[in-house]
Design a protein around this motif. Structure first.
Motif, short mmCIF file in Angstrom:
data_model
loop_
_atom_site.label_atom_id
_atom_site.label_comp_id
_atom_site.label_asym_id
_atom_site.label_seq_id
_atom_site.Cartn_x
_atom_site.Cartn_y
_atom_site.Cartn_z
N LEU A 189 0.83 -1.20 0.00
CA LEU A 189 0.00 0.00 0.00
C LEU A 189 0.87 1.26 0.00
CD1 LEU A 189 -2.96 1.01 0.18
CD2 LEU A 189 -2.69 1.01 2.67
N SER A 190 1.91 1.25 0.81
CA SER A 190 2.80 2.41 0.87
C SER A 190 3.49 2.64 -0.46
CB SER A 190 3.85 2.21 1.97
OG SER A 190 3.24 2.15 3.24
N ARG A 191 3.89 1.55 -1.11
CA ARG A 191 4.57 1.68 -2.40
C ARG A 191 3.63 2.18 -3.50
NH1 ARG A 191 7.92 -4.08 -2.26
NH2 ARG A 191 9.73 -3.32 -1.09
N ALA A 192 2.32 1.96 -3.33
CA ALA A 192 1.36 2.37 -4.34
C ALA A 192 0.98 3.85 -4.22
CB ALA A 192 0.09 1.52 -4.25
N LYS A 193 1.42 4.49 -3.18
CA LYS A 193 1.14 5.92 -3.03
C LYS A 193 2.08 6.72 -3.90
CE LYS A 193 -0.62 5.64 1.71
NZ LYS A 193 -0.46 6.12 3.10
N HIS A 194 1.58 7.83 -4.42
CA HIS A 194 2.45 8.70 -5.20
C HIS A 194 3.50 9.31 -4.29
CE1 HIS A 194 3.53 12.09 -7.95
NE2 HIS A 194 3.39 11.12 -8.82
N ARG A 195 4.71 9.49 -4.82
CA ARG A 195 5.83 9.92 -3.99
C ARG A 195 5.71 11.36 -3.50
NH1 ARG A 195 10.74 8.39 -7.78
NH2 ARG A 195 9.22 9.18 -9.28
N SER A 196 4.90 12.17 -4.17
CA SER A 196 4.76 13.57 -3.77
C SER A 196 3.87 13.69 -2.54
CB SER A 196 4.15 14.37 -4.92
OG SER A 196 2.80 13.97 -5.13
N LEU A 197 3.79 14.89 -1.98
CA LEU A 197 2.90 15.14 -0.86
C LEU A 197 1.44 14.93 -1.26
CD1 LEU A 197 4.42 18.31 0.86
CD2 LEU A 197 4.33 15.98 1.77
N THR A 198 1.14 15.07 -2.55
CA THR A 198 -0.21 14.83 -3.03
C THR A 198 -0.68 13.43 -2.71
OG1 THR A 198 0.19 16.38 -4.84
CG2 THR A 198 -1.68 14.90 -5.08
N GLY A 199 0.26 12.48 -2.70
CA GLY A 199 -0.09 11.10 -2.41
C GLY A 199 -0.02 10.72 -0.95
N HIS A 200 0.36 11.66 -0.09
CA HIS A 200 0.50 11.37 1.34
C HIS A 200 -0.25 12.43 2.12
CE1 HIS A 200 3.81 9.12 -0.48
NE2 HIS A 200 3.79 8.35 0.60
N SER A 201 -1.53 12.18 2.35
CA SER A 201 -2.42 13.18 2.91
C SER A 201 -2.04 13.60 4.32
CB SER A 201 -3.87 12.67 2.89
OG SER A 201 -3.97 11.44 3.56
N LYS A 202 -1.68 12.65 5.16
CA LYS A 202 -1.32 13.00 6.54
C LYS A 202 -0.05 13.85 6.57
CE LYS A 202 -3.55 9.05 8.75
NZ LYS A 202 -3.36 7.82 9.58
N MET A 203 0.91 13.45 5.75
CA MET A 203 2.16 14.20 5.70
C MET A 203 1.93 15.61 5.15
SD MET A 203 5.77 13.14 3.90
CE MET A 203 5.69 11.51 4.67
N SER A 204 1.06 15.73 4.13
CA SER A 204 0.80 17.04 3.54
C SER A 204 0.16 17.97 4.56
CB SER A 204 -0.10 16.90 2.31
OG SER A 204 -1.40 16.47 2.65
N LYS A 205 -0.72 17.43 5.40
CA LYS A 205 -1.35 18.26 6.43
C LYS A 205 -0.32 18.69 7.48
CE LYS A 205 -5.44 17.37 7.97
NZ LYS A 205 -6.64 16.71 8.51
N ALA A 206 0.56 17.77 7.82
CA ALA A 206 1.60 18.10 8.80
C ALA A 206 2.52 19.19 8.28
CB ALA A 206 2.39 16.85 9.16
N VAL A 207 2.90 19.07 7.00
CA VAL A 207 3.76 20.08 6.39
C VAL A 207 3.03 21.43 6.32
CG1 VAL A 207 4.91 20.78 4.25
CG2 VAL A 207 5.15 18.43 5.09
N ALA A 208 1.74 21.40 5.96
CA ALA A 208 0.97 22.64 5.85
C ALA A 208 0.92 23.38 7.18
CB ALA A 208 -0.45 22.33 5.36
#
Length: 553
Positions: free
Chosen positions: A30-49
């Motif tokens: 599942l982790s490998r199927a996520k896109h490598r950008s923040l677009t593919g990692h919702s929790k990380m994108s929120k943390a960065v925001a």
């Protein structure tokens, strides 16, 4: 042990561990199927925001945030205030109305603040404010409250496929037909039956349900998928938009992250592997608009921090992806949902299903389907549309809405579907891609000849603008375009949406205005660059700015 040997050993160990622990293996896949950008990692994108500090440039730094020399900064400043003076002269009534309305309309506050990168927003709002109010439309133009006429490239968020005059006719005829019944809700206007029959023919599916918006239609499609498959999770693809409700907006913008949403990479074999192996996936959502920019968010000028935005549509590759997706979903009993709220009937009379030659299990429509009035529709297979179980009378999937099947909406929809079914009207789709591809190519050639660092890419009549020279100021182009008489939506040059009634002469006029705007922007120094100004250098500079502001707080 040398590095390659060590890496191989670690990989082998990880593979052996995953094989021994199936849950770990599934999680890794599942982790490998996520896109490598923040677009593919919702929790990380929120943390960065949450970590990004607010800061804004003063009037000096505003014009030299990319390290431009003083002479260029002065040229930019002169150009900026020349535009500001022009805007003040042209939009006095509209600017005043917009400023007053923004005190009470929260939507307007948001769109005003996020038209450009936040570092520049305050000065842009102060000096380049224009009008949010228009009073009329005709052909391919709109007129604002100050009498300024613009070519309409907003597309009304995708509603306006066939031209504003077409939809005004639909609405006017609908009003006369529904007037006798008026806004009687609950009971159906007689036209509803014909609408349902024709929607089943258009979609190739068995049943329909009516809703009040595209967002609501997608919610119901997902809900029914979960109900009938008895599975919990939905799959959406990185960057795709399916409305503003929580389960399909897991990243930035949603205060509470959903726990039953997988955001995976589109056009990825790793994603297909996840679909083949997991047992908790109820449905997969596809927004065909993403074919223009797979795995990237909907483009907007507020995110134009450099010139790395790209768009490139490959119809054959995207068709192959959809066919592979269809095959896996059929194999695994996963409901394949086409969200055609935005592109429905723009690409073909039968929508994206016809255009790509792939059948979905459920399709959602909205926007233009009701002749310009608000609507959401779900079309689906009979076994997926039922909201109750014959053998379990208390086991239901409830959904209703006060304004479902509103008489005025239903009669406007009938007008739209009647026109769509006419053989003479369907001629509008003949050679449609070739026509719009040629127009995009011609505009690109014009910009190349004028030595302008601007290009367009397109999915038929839906366009986006990208840039060939590294710059922090690409977002300024929207203000030069408006000054030349081109109306854009609040996302700026990220999305230009043409109605299909643009004639060749109309388009030539738009192209000439576009080149004129870009030429003036170049003359004002906004695209200055030297060898040191790369996209990577720009991103590093922005990171440095953020870290500096973070320490000072």
């Amino acid at each position: 042990m040398d590095s390659p040997t060590l890496i191989l050993s670690l990989s082998t160990a990880a593979g052996a561990t995953a094989a021994a622990f199936p849950k770990l293996s599934a999680r890794l896949a599942l982790s490998r199927a996520k896109h490598r950008s923040l677009t593919g990692h919702s929790k990380m994108s929120k943390a960065v925001a949450r970590l990004i500090p607010h800061y804004e440039f003063d009037i000096d730094d505003f014009f030299r945030s990319d390290g431009a020399p003083p002479a260029i900064a002065t040229k930019r400043q002169d150009g900026f205030f020349r535009l500001a003076s022009l805007y003040e002269q042209r939009y006095p009534t509209g600017r005043a109305m917009t400023a007053e309305a923004a005190e009470r309309i929260s939507d307007l506050q948001f769109t005003k603040a996020y038209r450009v990168p936040f570092q520049y927003s305050r000065l842009v709002q102060e000096y380049l404010g224009s009008s949010s109010f228009v009073v009329s439309s005709s052909g391919v133009t709109v007129t604002d409250v100050d009498g300024n006429v613009f070519y309409d490239l907003t597309g009304s968020y995708g509603v306006n496929i066939f031209g504003n005059d077409f939809y005004k006719e639909c609405i006017a005829k609908a009003e006369s037909r529904a007037h006798a019944l008026g806004p009687v809700l609950g009971a159906y206007h007689p036209v509803v039956s014909d609408n349902a029959k024709r929607l089943c023919q258009v979609s190739g599916l068995d049943e329909v349900s009516f809703h009040m918006s595209g967002t609501e239609a997608v919610m119901q499609a997902v809900r029914l998928s979960r109900y009938h498959t008895r599975r919990t999770h939905l799959v959406r693809f990185a960057g795709a938009y399916h409305g503003w409700w929580g389960d399909v907006q897991p990243g930035v913008g949603n205060p509470v992250s959903p726990h039953e949403t997988y955001t995976l990479a589109e056009m990825s074999e790793k994603t297909l592997r996840v679909l083949r192996t997991r047992r908790d996936i109820a449905c997969v959502l596809v927004n065909p608009l993403q074919a223009l920019h797979p795995n990237s968010n909907a483009p907007g000028d507020s995110s134009l921090v450099d010139s790395s935005r790209v768009g490139q549509y490959d119809r054959a590759a995207y068709t192959a992806w959809l066919k592979a997706l269809r095959e896996v979903c059929t194999e695994r009993g996963i409901v394949l949902i086409f969200d055609e709220v935005f592109v429905g009937f723009r690409l073909a009379a039968g929508g994206a299903q016809e255009y790509f030659g792939v059948r979905a299990d459920m399709v959602t429509y909205g926007k233009s389907l009701a002749g310009g009035l608000p609507i959401g529709v779900v079309c689906g297979r009979k076994d997926l549309m039922r909201r109750f179980r014959n053998d379990r009378p208390a086991d239901i999937c409830f959904a209703r809405g006060t304004f479902n099947s509103h008489p005025y909406v239903m009669t406007a929809m009938d007008q739209f579907l009647t026109r769509l079914s006419e053989p003479s009207f369907r001629n509008v789709y003949d050679g449609l891609d070739q026509q719009w591809n040629a127009r995009a190519r011609n505009l690109n050639e014009m910009m190349t000849s004028a030595d302008l660092p601007v290009r367009v890419s397109n999915l038929s009549s839906i366009w986006m603008v990208h840039y060939t020279v590294p710059s922090r100021y690409n977002w300024m182009l929207q203000y030069y375009l408006r000054a030349e008489g081109l109306a854009l939506s609040w996302v700026g040059t990220g999305r230009l949406i043409f109605s299909l009634n643009f004639s060749d002469a109309d388009f030539v006029a738009v192209a000439e205005l576009f080149v004129a705007a870009a030429s003036k922007m170049k003359a004002d120094g906004w695209w200055w660059h030297d060898a040191a100004l790369t996209n990577k250098a720009i991103r590093r500079q922005i990171l440095k700015e953020m870290l500096t502001r973070k320490r000072l707080r």
